[in-house]
Write an enzyme that holds these catalytic residues in place. Sequence first.
Site, PDB file in Angstrom:
ATOM      1  N   ILE A  89      33.541  26.843 -34.407  1.00  0.00           N
ATOM      2  CA  ILE A  89      32.154  26.445 -34.150  1.00  0.00           C
ATOM      3  C   ILE A  89      31.191  27.138 -35.115  1.00  0.00           C
ATOM      4  CG2 ILE A  89      30.297  26.443 -32.433  1.00  0.00           C
ATOM      5  CD1 ILE A  89      32.713  24.429 -31.976  1.00  0.00           C
ATOM      6  N   GLU A  90      31.422  28.387 -35.395  1.00  0.00           N
ATOM      7  CA  GLU A  90      30.495  29.139 -36.253  1.00  0.00           C
ATOM      8  C   GLU A  90      30.500  28.653 -37.703  1.00  0.00           C
ATOM      9  OE1 GLU A  90      28.164  31.319 -35.755  1.00  0.00           O
ATOM     10  OE2 GLU A  90      28.506  31.823 -33.677  1.00  0.00           O
ATOM     11  N   SER A  91      31.686  28.463 -38.296  1.00  0.00           N
ATOM     12  CA  SER A  91      31.746  28.233 -39.742  1.00  0.00           C
ATOM     13  C   SER A  91      32.733  27.157 -40.179  1.00  0.00           C
ATOM     14  CB  SER A  91      32.130  29.534 -40.444  1.00  0.00           C
ATOM     15  OG  SER A  91      33.477  29.863 -40.119  1.00  0.00           O
TER      16      SER A  91
END
Length: 178
Positions: A89-91
């Site tokens: 989700i982050e990167s």
Amino acid sequence: MSLLIHSPQSAAKSDSVDTELRKKLLQTIAEADSFDDRFDAEVWLVQKSAVLAKYIKEPDYRLMVLKEVHRAAKRAMLPPEFVLAVIQIESHFDRYAVSRVGAQGMMQIMPFWKNEIGRDSDNLIDLTTNLQYGCTILKHYLDKEDGNWANALARYNGSYGRHTYSHKVINAWSKNWR
């Protein structure tokens, strides 16, 4: 039975496609030091490598990322699968990712953390460093929230009080990494 053992019928077909990957996987398994045993390493790496191939095409790098995520998560006493969901989700597994607010690396660490701990020269794009920071921060928030994943994730993301981000990570965890 080992996942890497094939029947004679499947060996001819898979050897032409998977010989190099099989060698790399065996080497990674042998070097993985955060697993209880070699079989656990083999099963986990084979399963997670198949999912991670969507994000990281190069097999050597993919296996190295999995090994490092597993090591950092275990050191922080976090489920490695959950850390994989956070990274997704982050990167989207882009180690060079930089957010619009300046968060860096796979786990999107804010640079102010380097100043907070007196390590201004740390490189947050470095995978090992990024995972150490990210797993430590996530574990701190999980402990602070008495094991409540949604609240811990909201703190990690800087969105405490809202759970949109938390739901994205938890859904990714359930759908892809468990």
